[in-house]
Scaffold this active site. Sequence first.
Site, PDB file in Angstrom:
ATOM      1  N   TYR A 412       0.848  -1.196   0.000  1.00  0.00           N
ATOM      2  CA  TYR A 412       0.000   0.000   0.000  1.00  0.00           C
ATOM      3  C   TYR A 412       0.882   1.243   0.000  1.00  0.00           C
ATOM      4  O   TYR A 412       2.019   1.229   0.480  1.00  0.00           O
ATOM      5  CB  TYR A 412      -0.920   0.003   1.218  1.00  0.00           C
ATOM      6  CG  TYR A 412      -2.076  -0.952   1.085  1.00  0.00           C
ATOM      7  CD1 TYR A 412      -3.356  -0.512   0.777  1.00  0.00           C
ATOM      8  CD2 TYR A 412      -1.888  -2.328   1.241  1.00  0.00           C
ATOM      9  CE1 TYR A 412      -4.415  -1.382   0.639  1.00  0.00           C
ATOM     10  CE2 TYR A 412      -2.939  -3.216   1.111  1.00  0.00           C
ATOM     11  CZ  TYR A 412      -4.205  -2.739   0.805  1.00  0.00           C
ATOM     12  OH  TYR A 412      -5.248  -3.614   0.673  1.00  0.00           O
ATOM     13  N   TYR A 424       1.781  -6.803   2.429  1.00  0.00           N
ATOM     14  CA  TYR A 424       1.517  -8.174   2.817  1.00  0.00           C
ATOM     15  C   TYR A 424       2.117  -9.171   1.829  1.00  0.00           C
ATOM     16  O   TYR A 424       1.948  -9.048   0.607  1.00  0.00           O
ATOM     17  CB  TYR A 424       0.010  -8.431   2.905  1.00  0.00           C
ATOM     18  CG  TYR A 424      -0.732  -7.434   3.763  1.00  0.00           C
ATOM     19  CD1 TYR A 424      -0.277  -7.129   5.043  1.00  0.00           C
ATOM     20  CD2 TYR A 424      -1.879  -6.811   3.296  1.00  0.00           C
ATOM     21  CE1 TYR A 424      -0.964  -6.215   5.836  1.00  0.00           C
ATOM     22  CE2 TYR A 424      -2.562  -5.904   4.080  1.00  0.00           C
ATOM     23  CZ  TYR A 424      -2.103  -5.606   5.346  1.00  0.00           C
ATOM     24  OH  TYR A 424      -2.770  -4.702   6.126  1.00  0.00           O
ATOM     25  N   LEU A 425       2.788 -10.170   2.371  1.00  0.00           N
ATOM     26  CA  LEU A 425       3.241 -11.309   1.581  1.00  0.00           C
ATOM     27  C   LEU A 425       2.240 -12.435   1.853  1.00  0.00           C
ATOM     28  O   LEU A 425       2.447 -13.282   2.727  1.00  0.00           O
ATOM     29  CB  LEU A 425       4.663 -11.697   1.979  1.00  0.00           C
ATOM     30  CG  LEU A 425       5.721 -10.602   1.770  1.00  0.00           C
ATOM     31  CD1 LEU A 425       7.033 -10.976   2.422  1.00  0.00           C
ATOM     32  CD2 LEU A 425       5.917 -10.332   0.289  1.00  0.00           C
ATOM     33  N   GLY A 428       3.628 -16.150   1.740  1.00  0.00           N
ATOM     34  CA  GLY A 428       4.718 -16.463   2.649  1.00  0.00           C
ATOM     35  C   GLY A 428       4.458 -16.117   4.098  1.00  0.00           C
ATOM     36  O   GLY A 428       5.077 -16.684   4.998  1.00  0.00           O
ATOM     37  N   MET A 432      -1.510 -19.240   1.738  1.00  0.00           N
ATOM     38  CA  MET A 432      -2.732 -19.114   0.942  1.00  0.00           C
ATOM     39  C   MET A 432      -3.430 -20.450   0.725  1.00  0.00           C
ATOM     40  O   MET A 432      -4.640 -20.501   0.525  1.00  0.00           O
ATOM     41  CB  MET A 432      -2.417 -18.427  -0.380  1.00  0.00           C
ATOM     42  CG  MET A 432      -1.991 -16.978  -0.196  1.00  0.00           C
ATOM     43  SD  MET A 432      -1.602 -16.139  -1.727  1.00  0.00           S
ATOM     44  CE  MET A 432      -3.205 -16.033  -2.515  1.00  0.00           C
ATOM     45  N   THR A 434      -3.629 -22.802   3.043  1.00  0.00           N
ATOM     46  CA  THR A 434      -4.375 -22.977   4.288  1.00  0.00           C
ATOM     47  C   THR A 434      -5.664 -22.171   4.264  1.00  0.00           C
ATOM     48  O   THR A 434      -6.678 -22.586   4.842  1.00  0.00           O
ATOM     49  CB  THR A 434      -3.512 -22.535   5.483  1.00  0.00           C
ATOM     50  OG1 THR A 434      -2.337 -23.341   5.524  1.00  0.00           O
ATOM     51  CG2 THR A 434      -4.257 -22.673   6.793  1.00  0.00           C
ATOM     52  N   TYR A 509      -9.559  -9.722   0.872  1.00  0.00           N
ATOM     53  CA  TYR A 509      -9.496 -10.055  -0.555  1.00  0.00           C
ATOM     54  C   TYR A 509      -9.654 -11.548  -0.793  1.00  0.00           C
ATOM     55  O   TYR A 509      -9.188 -12.384  -0.005  1.00  0.00           O
ATOM     56  CB  TYR A 509      -8.174  -9.594  -1.165  1.00  0.00           C
ATOM     57  CG  TYR A 509      -8.196  -8.170  -1.659  1.00  0.00           C
ATOM     58  CD1 TYR A 509      -9.020  -7.793  -2.724  1.00  0.00           C
ATOM     59  CD2 TYR A 509      -7.409  -7.192  -1.068  1.00  0.00           C
ATOM     60  CE1 TYR A 509      -9.057  -6.485  -3.175  1.00  0.00           C
ATOM     61  CE2 TYR A 509      -7.432  -5.883  -1.515  1.00  0.00           C
ATOM     62  CZ  TYR A 509      -8.255  -5.536  -2.569  1.00  0.00           C
ATOM     63  OH  TYR A 509      -8.288  -4.235  -3.007  1.00  0.00           O
ATOM     64  N   HIS A 567      -2.972   0.829  -4.029  1.00  0.00           N
ATOM     65  CA  HIS A 567      -2.070  -0.259  -3.664  1.00  0.00           C
ATOM     66  C   HIS A 567      -1.804  -1.118  -4.898  1.00  0.00           C
ATOM     67  O   HIS A 567      -2.224  -0.775  -6.002  1.00  0.00           O
ATOM     68  CB  HIS A 567      -2.662  -1.094  -2.528  1.00  0.00           C
ATOM     69  CG  HIS A 567      -3.995  -1.708  -2.850  1.00  0.00           C
ATOM     70  ND1 HIS A 567      -5.166  -0.993  -2.870  1.00  0.00           N
ATOM     71  CD2 HIS A 567      -4.325  -2.979  -3.180  1.00  0.00           C
ATOM     72  CE1 HIS A 567      -6.169  -1.787  -3.189  1.00  0.00           C
ATOM     73  NE2 HIS A 567      -5.687  -3.006  -3.396  1.00  0.00           N
ATOM     74  N   HIS A 569      -1.337  -5.381  -6.442  1.00  0.00           N
ATOM     75  CA  HIS A 569      -1.389  -6.836  -6.298  1.00  0.00           C
ATOM     76  C   HIS A 569      -0.342  -7.388  -7.261  1.00  0.00           C
ATOM     77  O   HIS A 569      -0.517  -7.318  -8.482  1.00  0.00           O
ATOM     78  CB  HIS A 569      -2.763  -7.388  -6.672  1.00  0.00           C
ATOM     79  CG  HIS A 569      -3.902  -6.802  -5.905  1.00  0.00           C
ATOM     80  ND1 HIS A 569      -4.416  -7.382  -4.768  1.00  0.00           N
ATOM     81  CD2 HIS A 569      -4.637  -5.683  -6.122  1.00  0.00           C
ATOM     82  CE1 HIS A 569      -5.409  -6.650  -4.309  1.00  0.00           C
ATOM     83  NE2 HIS A 569      -5.564  -5.602  -5.112  1.00  0.00           N
ATOM     84  N   GLU A 616      22.074 -15.649 -15.089  1.00  0.00           N
ATOM     85  CA  GLU A 616      20.885 -15.322 -14.309  1.00  0.00           C
ATOM     86  C   GLU A 616      20.680 -13.817 -14.195  1.00  0.00           C
ATOM     87  O   GLU A 616      19.546 -13.332 -14.261  1.00  0.00           O
ATOM     88  CB  GLU A 616      21.004 -15.939 -12.909  1.00  0.00           C
ATOM     89  CG  GLU A 616      20.899 -17.458 -12.895  1.00  0.00           C
ATOM     90  CD  GLU A 616      21.061 -18.047 -11.513  1.00  0.00           C
ATOM     91  OE1 GLU A 616      20.487 -19.130 -11.256  1.00  0.00           O
ATOM     92  OE2 GLU A 616      21.760 -17.430 -10.677  1.00  0.00           O
ATOM     93  N   HIS A 732      -3.628  -1.007  -8.248  1.00  0.00           N
ATOM     94  CA  HIS A 732      -5.058  -0.911  -7.985  1.00  0.00           C
ATOM     95  C   HIS A 732      -5.418   0.504  -7.542  1.00  0.00           C
ATOM     96  O   HIS A 732      -5.223   0.882  -6.387  1.00  0.00           O
ATOM     97  CB  HIS A 732      -5.442  -1.927  -6.914  1.00  0.00           C
ATOM     98  CG  HIS A 732      -6.923  -2.070  -6.723  1.00  0.00           C
ATOM     99  ND1 HIS A 732      -7.488  -3.109  -6.023  1.00  0.00           N
ATOM    100  CD2 HIS A 732      -7.963  -1.303  -7.139  1.00  0.00           C
ATOM    101  CE1 HIS A 732      -8.786  -2.970  -6.019  1.00  0.00           C
ATOM    102  NE2 HIS A 732      -9.103  -1.873  -6.688  1.00  0.00           N
TER     103      HIS A 732
END
Length: 771
Positions: A412, A424-425, A428, A432, A434, A509, A567, A569, A616, A732
Amino acid sequence: MTNFSHAKAINAKAIPLKHKLLKSLLSTIISGLMLTYSAQALAHGGPITMIPLNTAMASAGADVEYDSYADVYTVTKNSTRIQIKPNSHTVMINGKPLDISSPLVVNNNQALVPESLVNEILQSDLDQTFKVEQTPHPLNTLTSKEIEQTVNIIRQSKPEQNNLRFSDIRLKQPDKNAVWQSVLEGKPYNEDRVATFTILKGNMVHEGEVNLTTNRLTGWKTLENTFGMVLLDDFNTVQNAIQNSDTYKSALSKRGIHDITKVVGTPLTVGYFGESDTLDKQLRVLKVVSYLDVGDGNYWAHPIENLVAVVDLDKQEVIKVEDGSVVPVPMASRPIDGRDQQNISSKPLTIIEPEGKNYTITGRNVEWHNWKFHIGLDSRTGLQISTVTFNDKGIDRKIMYQGNLSGMVVPYGDPDVGWYFKSYLDSGEYGMGTLTSPLEKNVDAPQNAVFLDAVIPDFEGNTYTIPNAIAIFERYAGPEFKHQEMGQKNVSTERRELVVRWVSTVGNYDYIFDWVFQPNGTIGINAGATGIEAVKGVLAKTMHDPTAKEDTRFGTLIDHNIVGTTHQHIYNFRLDMDIDGETNYIARIDPVVAKNTRGGPRTSTMETRESIVLSEADAQEKFDPSTIRLISNSSKENRMGNPVSYQMIPFAGGTHPIAKGANFAEDEWLFNRLNFMDKQIWVTKYHPEELYPEGKYPNRSDRDTGLGMYTANNDNIHNKDLVVWLTTGTTHVARAEEWPIMPTEWVNVLLKPWNFFDETPSLNMNQNNSD
């Protein structure tokens, strides 16, 4: 269609009353005679017991509908569709006839069937959608018994460890080559089944392994100053802490809130900001932003602004209250279930597959046309798609070993006291998988969907079943191809898509994830966000109020006194691609405008420039949708001599503005903790323990232990076993049409065959050749 209990319709104008009475009496007598005959009939030496059709089928989890016009009862359960006509000894199961021992009869407008009918029709073997797995797939997730076995072995081996709080119990990644040999060649898979686990204890983590084959604890390691996920018991801890805090109650009283039981606290991770947020790095804490439950079913619409409680999870108490200026709680009722709206009714939309499904599910293996793949549910990352192959002229060709949402971040942009820490992760920090949301037929997935349950462990190590955790369905998706030559027959065929759907609800969400398989070899990954926006209480009622400009500096006024804060996503998908094998490389093709050197009136030409990515570090990039990015196999060619490839498209469409990176300054602490959100393409050499772009333990992390660490050694990635990490997402910017509940907003990732085939791979689909 009407409910099965409705009597067959009779045209009242066409039949005189006395005829109606006679017909009703005659029908009752005949039905009674039939019921008496049926009840007295013998089956294997005993009388037949007749029971209501709806009762019989409900006990088996099947639905019943009655078509009064056709006088047909339709029974559906997952992939099975049965049509039953009264008094007939033959039923139709997915378009195929089956003789039954006793028919359905109607008595007093009630459909009655013998008790034995459920087993006769639902165990007839005429429906071949679900098959018994004879040889277990090596990637099958842990069963209930294996989870229980894991926990018992830990308890027996470590009796001194009490109050075990599990954040993770999962199958250890098996040998990849052995898995492919088992799936493609049918070779016996003889490796031991091994479970890994993570146990949380304060600011320590115990992790280890249990060999389920030998019944032994084979690994135990303790990590100091490491914070695991937020577990479900933490939700109760937070709520109890704020209800028992006098300081917090006092702050609520300043806002006119005196009933603490009406306050709903949300347990929020605090991130990490060095010393600037004055939170001790050693403490296991959550911040609590609260909402007022006013009885409208949507407490999210009533934020208690400028008030944050810091809860010490070990002490189980509020240790700090951040109390800013008082903003009145928005109190207007904003229900999300339509209770305050005049409903618009819709006529039924019926999706039927009268001859059954075009796919089969064996255990957790799915086969649909040329596609074969395995599905599972992980408690952290949710839906997993594995061992994906495409049958090309009789050969199952490798495309992807494993693919799943690997991580996501929702940052945010508001710097105020109740918002600055919100990044927010979801995967982790909360898990998600669960938080999987059970799917409901006809709303979350279409009528023709089949549903699969999932078994995962809870924080105490007990197993529980999530019903309808995954939906699978086929849908029409427009013409696959079409051509109409003047004066010739039309050549066209429909495109069908097979969709595998999973939904996770994380606080306000709800995230919908669809894996979409097309008959032309394309795989789509669609991420949809819906639910309720996290909103901020403000003073302004309209944009004409004096505080409106400042109140909406970091968002949009979407309701009176409510701002939807800007914010993002941002999703990352880990895709272990094996394009016709494990030896792959990354190629870039860039369309360019070049000078015309061949003469003629044109001054320029359209050409492409191709380059190979060797390391990489070089593979990391912000994706330009006007370019082409391929993962290729140099040792395999199509018949024209082009290396077989798949195109990677992180931005394949979106309804919000695309997030081309995190909208933060480079000196923000967030960039110290994770970097995956700022590049859309990452590539690493395959390593079975490199699973998460934000790292294994991102809660309160102060450095990047995910993709930043995985790519620090800058491995050579040319002709190696590669993992592609694709980041996509949206910025968003809120709008009124998303309030009080947000219609689903999608972003899309595509994996498209690029010279992987010799020709259009869907030419063998049924075509319409009409004049």
